[in-house]
Design a protein around this motif. Structure first.
Motif, short mmCIF file in Angstrom:
data_model
loop_
_atom_site.label_atom_id
_atom_site.label_comp_id
_atom_site.label_asym_id
_atom_site.label_seq_id
_atom_site.Cartn_x
_atom_site.Cartn_y
_atom_site.Cartn_z
N UNK A 1 0.82 -1.21 0.00
CA UNK A 1 0.00 0.00 0.00
C UNK A 1 0.85 1.26 0.00
N UNK A 2 2.12 1.08 -0.33
CA UNK A 2 2.97 2.24 -0.57
C UNK A 2 3.95 1.87 -1.67
N UNK B 1 7.02 4.03 -3.93
CA UNK B 1 7.69 5.29 -4.19
C UNK B 1 8.78 5.07 -5.23
N UNK C 1 3.21 -1.62 4.72
CA UNK C 1 2.73 -1.28 6.05
C UNK C 1 1.23 -1.08 6.07
N UNK C 2 0.70 -1.44 7.22
CA UNK C 2 -0.74 -1.33 7.40
C UNK C 2 -1.42 -2.67 7.36
N UNK D 1 5.19 9.40 -5.06
CA UNK D 1 4.54 8.52 -4.11
C UNK D 1 3.29 8.03 -4.83
#
Lengths: 113, 114
Positions: A30-31, A33, A92-93, A48
């Motif tokens: 979920x990220x 970059x 993360x998450x 991002x």
């Protein structure tokens, strides 16, 4: 853990040419970059982009999270675009998941005048 | 625009000496990181720090490494007894909490162990 692979590993372009860099990742994230590492070693944030498409001048990026890849487009390349391009992903998450960014192997771009 | 600041930009040290690399993360961020990049290689995770303690560390982060947040603004990486193979670029990063939060990196400290 998540594997992040980038292609091509090396790319040589003539000034003015266009290019597409690819980042594949092996699990849900979920990220995401994109960074440009300049000749002095600094990591410059480009995008991002955990999903969708973004544009910033001659650069644009698209992430298709469901298919686990992202693309970085460089149009009308300039010698100042030379350097290493990294993608990095962060899961993360997700429950119990790590909270670190995992970097890909990088694409070394050389733009010749 | 807020930024992550690292000092010094370049440090040369003798093998066996202790070094402290300093970072000032973005002020409202809560996750802090150190990464390492040996010349010509990819960027490797060392350690993450949250709520005043280490939340995760890699196998690289052995007993010779430690991190500290000595006050409300600084975040440090200490290498107790440097080795030649510790020569690398060290990056500090920070991010806020939340699933959709971007990580911001400092400009790096180039450590040379001689």
């Amino acid at each position: 853990g998540i594997q992040v692979e980038q292609s091509p590993p090396d790319l040589i372009l003539q000034e003015g040419a266009n290019s597409t860099l690819r980042c594949n990742f092996s699990d849900s994230v979920n990220n995401l970059q994109w960074f440009h590492q300049n000749p002095w070693g600094q990591l410059i944030n480009l995008f991002y982009i955990p999903s969708g498409t973004k544009q910033n001048g001659r650069l644009s990026a698209t992430t298709v999270a469901t298919e686990r890849y992202s693309l970085l487009y460089i149009s009308s390349s300039q010698t100042t675009d030379s350097g290493v391009y990294f993608c990095a992903v962060g899961p993360w998450g997700y429950g119990g998941a790590t909270n670190k960014l995992i970097f890909g192997t990088g694409t070394l771009l050389a733009v010749q005048p | 625009e807020p930024e992550v600041t690292q000092t010094p930009s370049h440090q040369v040290t003798q093998m066996g000496q202790e070094v402290i690399l300093r970072c000032v993360p973005i002020s409202n961020h809560l996750y802090f990181y150190w990464y390492r990049q040996i010349l010509g290689q990819k960027v490797e995770f060392l350690v993450s720090f949250y709520n005043n303690e280490i939340s995760e560390k890699s196998e690289i982060f052995d007993d010779q490494f430690s991190v500290e947040r000595p006050d409300g603004s600084n975040f440090t990486l200490k290498i107790r007894s440097t080795k030649l193979e510790d020569s690398a670029m060290y990056f500090c990063a920070s991010r806020n909490t939340g699933i959709s939060s971007e990580a911001f990196f400092g400009q790096g400290t180039r450590l040379t162990v001689v």
